[in-house]
Design a protein around this motif. Structure first.
Motif, PDB file in Angstrom:
ATOM      1  N   MET A   1       0.858  -1.176   0.000  1.00  0.00           N
ATOM      2  CA  MET A   1       0.000   0.000   0.000  1.00  0.00           C
ATOM      3  C   MET A   1       0.899   1.232   0.000  1.00  0.00           C
ATOM      4  N   ALA A   2       1.119   1.780  -1.142  1.00  0.00           N
ATOM      5  CA  ALA A   2       2.051   2.894  -1.284  1.00  0.00           C
ATOM      6  C   ALA A   2       1.422   4.198  -0.819  1.00  0.00           C
ATOM      7  N   GLU A   3       2.231   4.982  -0.130  1.00  0.00           N
ATOM      8  CA  GLU A   3       1.742   6.252   0.418  1.00  0.00           C
ATOM      9  C   GLU A   3       1.278   7.181  -0.692  1.00  0.00           C
ATOM     10  N   SER A   4       1.933   7.138  -1.855  1.00  0.00           N
ATOM     11  CA  SER A   4       1.562   8.031  -2.946  1.00  0.00           C
ATOM     12  C   SER A   4       0.188   7.691  -3.520  1.00  0.00           C
ATOM     13  N   ARG A   5      -0.246   6.445  -3.373  1.00  0.00           N
ATOM     14  CA  ARG A   5      -1.523   6.032  -3.940  1.00  0.00           C
ATOM     15  C   ARG A   5      -2.668   6.115  -2.947  1.00  0.00           C
ATOM     16  N   HIS A   6      -2.368   6.148  -1.666  1.00  0.00           N
ATOM     17  CA  HIS A   6      -3.420   6.110  -0.666  1.00  0.00           C
ATOM     18  C   HIS A   6      -3.242   7.251   0.332  1.00  0.00           C
ATOM     19  N   GLY A   7      -4.394   7.795   0.721  1.00  0.00           N
ATOM     20  CA  GLY A   7      -4.360   8.887   1.677  1.00  0.00           C
ATOM     21  C   GLY A   7      -4.200   8.386   3.096  1.00  0.00           C
TER      22      GLY A   7
ATOM     23  N   GLU B   1      -6.825   5.615   4.435  1.00  0.00           N
ATOM     24  CA  GLU B   1      -6.588   4.256   3.947  1.00  0.00           C
ATOM     25  C   GLU B   1      -5.336   3.655   4.578  1.00  0.00           C
ATOM     26  N   ARG B   2      -4.306   4.477   4.733  1.00  0.00           N
ATOM     27  CA  ARG B   2      -3.075   3.980   5.340  1.00  0.00           C
ATOM     28  C   ARG B   2      -3.306   3.589   6.794  1.00  0.00           C
ATOM     29  N   MET B   3      -4.144   4.347   7.503  1.00  0.00           N
ATOM     30  CA  MET B   3      -4.414   4.013   8.907  1.00  0.00           C
ATOM     31  C   MET B   3      -5.223   2.727   9.031  1.00  0.00           C
ATOM     32  N   VAL B   4      -6.180   2.504   8.140  1.00  0.00           N
ATOM     33  CA  VAL B   4      -6.953   1.258   8.165  1.00  0.00           C
ATOM     34  C   VAL B   4      -6.017   0.077   7.912  1.00  0.00           C
ATOM     35  N   PHE B   5      -5.163   0.205   6.901  1.00  0.00           N
ATOM     36  CA  PHE B   5      -4.189  -0.854   6.591  1.00  0.00           C
ATOM     37  C   PHE B   5      -3.245  -1.077   7.777  1.00  0.00           C
ATOM     38  N   SER B   6      -2.737  -0.002   8.350  1.00  0.00           N
ATOM     39  CA  SER B   6      -1.813  -0.119   9.481  1.00  0.00           C
ATOM     40  C   SER B   6      -2.491  -0.765  10.679  1.00  0.00           C
ATOM     41  N   ALA B   7      -3.734  -0.402  10.931  1.00  0.00           N
ATOM     42  CA  ALA B   7      -4.461  -1.025  12.046  1.00  0.00           C
ATOM     43  C   ALA B   7      -4.558  -2.528  11.832  1.00  0.00           C
ATOM     44  N   ALA B   8      -4.869  -2.954  10.607  1.00  0.00           N
ATOM     45  CA  ALA B   8      -4.960  -4.393  10.322  1.00  0.00           C
ATOM     46  C   ALA B   8      -3.619  -5.071  10.560  1.00  0.00           C
ATOM     47  N   GLN B   9      -2.534  -4.425  10.134  1.00  0.00           N
ATOM     48  CA  GLN B   9      -1.206  -5.024  10.302  1.00  0.00           C
ATOM     49  C   GLN B   9      -0.818  -5.124  11.780  1.00  0.00           C
TER      50      GLN B   9
ATOM     51  N   GLU C   1     -12.889   1.758  18.185  1.00  0.00           N
ATOM     52  CA  GLU C   1     -13.836   0.728  17.739  1.00  0.00           C
ATOM     53  C   GLU C   1     -14.117   0.867  16.245  1.00  0.00           C
ATOM     54  N   GLN C   2     -14.324   2.092  15.779  1.00  0.00           N
ATOM     55  CA  GLN C   2     -14.562   2.315  14.359  1.00  0.00           C
ATOM     56  C   GLN C   2     -13.343   1.904  13.536  1.00  0.00           C
ATOM     57  N   LEU C   3     -12.165   2.287  13.988  1.00  0.00           N
ATOM     58  CA  LEU C   3     -10.943   1.952  13.263  1.00  0.00           C
ATOM     59  C   LEU C   3     -10.742   0.438  13.204  1.00  0.00           C
TER      60      LEU C   3
ATOM     61  N   ARG D   1      -2.384   5.880  18.626  1.00  0.00           N
ATOM     62  CA  ARG D   1      -1.135   6.584  18.289  1.00  0.00           C
ATOM     63  C   ARG D   1      -0.183   5.663  17.530  1.00  0.00           C
ATOM     64  N   ASP D   2      -0.172   4.377  17.911  1.00  0.00           N
ATOM     65  CA  ASP D   2       0.665   3.401  17.202  1.00  0.00           C
ATOM     66  C   ASP D   2       0.240   3.298  15.740  1.00  0.00           C
ATOM     67  N   VAL D   3      -1.067   3.301  15.528  1.00  0.00           N
ATOM     68  CA  VAL D   3      -1.602   3.198  14.163  1.00  0.00           C
ATOM     69  C   VAL D   3      -1.181   4.413  13.346  1.00  0.00           C
ATOM     70  N   ALA D   4      -1.334   5.608  13.930  1.00  0.00           N
ATOM     71  CA  ALA D   4      -0.951   6.828  13.215  1.00  0.00           C
ATOM     72  C   ALA D   4       0.539   6.811  12.884  1.00  0.00           C
ATOM     73  N   ALA D   5       1.357   6.399  13.828  1.00  0.00           N
ATOM     74  CA  ALA D   5       2.806   6.347  13.588  1.00  0.00           C
ATOM     75  C   ALA D   5       3.146   5.332  12.505  1.00  0.00           C
ATOM     76  N   HIS D   6       2.552   4.162  12.564  1.00  0.00           N
ATOM     77  CA  HIS D   6       2.796   3.115  11.565  1.00  0.00           C
ATOM     78  C   HIS D   6       2.390   3.588  10.175  1.00  0.00           C
TER      79      HIS D   6
END
Length: 197
Positions: free
Chosen positions: A1-7, A10-18, A53-55, A31-36
């Motif tokens: 999930m490249a930063e240039s392609r996703h805002g 989307e990056r936070m949703v992906f990071s939360a899953a990871q 919960e939403q995230l 905060r961990d999710v935002a940093a990731h």
């Protein structure tokens, strides 16, 4: 999930899953999710007014859709698609990951289900994620000649067996459960195919 392609959202949703797949919901902080994700901390409240919960629910939904979409890639990689070949490809993804990176990660949907069983919205998100995965598996089975009335139950069996093998592999720190379930389940799956008349 490249930063240039996703805002950032989307990056936070992906990071939360990871993060959830590695450490569970309880140990995954906003905060961990935002940093990731490399996203500003202030964007969490903006994009996820329902909080953690939403995230988590959105990360679980993403994981289910991702798993469902992988079925087409698995099928494309098979010379001759069979139910056992599809299941072997599903299990091989985890076997390769564990052999290369160790046994730290599991399925984020399973992790959220275990960690948040009492939260109705997360339980519902997990059920929807499993359905988003099960549907493409059942569709693939039907395309291989499995009768429609057997395809959904067998898709449930495949996902359940895979999830159980993932848990056992992590507990044992060994890919043996993944290999075992692939070998044992394969003949049963292939026996469900009805040859064309």
């Amino acid at each position: 999930m490249a930063e240039s392609r996703h805002g950032p959202r989307e990056r936070m949703v992906f990071s939360a899953a990871q993060l959830i797949r590695r450490q569970g919901v309880g140990a995954t902080g906003m905060r961990d999710v935002a940093a990731h994700a490399g996203a500003p901390r202030g964007s969490l409240q903006h994009y996820f007014p329902g909080g953690k919960e939403q995230l988590v629910n959105e990360a679980v939904g993403w994981a289910g859709r991702y798993a469902g979409k992988r079925m087409a890639r698995f099928l494309a990689g098979l010379d001759r698609p069979t139910p056992s070949g599809l299941f072997a490809a599903m299990a091989a993804q985890w076997t390769r990951e564990y052999e290369a990176d160790g046994f730290e990660a599991g399925c984020p949907v399973a992790a959220a289900t275990v960690d948040c069983a009492a939260a109705d919205s997360t339980r519902e998100a997990a059920a929807a994620a499993f359905a988003a995965w099960r549907g493409p598996v059942a569709e693939a089975l039907t395309g291989m000649g499995v009768p429609a009335d057997r395809a959904d139950p067998l898709a449930t069996l495949m996902i359940s067996a895979l999830e159980g093998a993932i848990l056992m592999a992590r507990a044992e720190q060994d890919v043996r459960p993944l290999r075992t379930v692939t070998g044992e389940l394969g003949p049963l799956l292939d026996a469900a195919v009805v040859p064309p008349a």
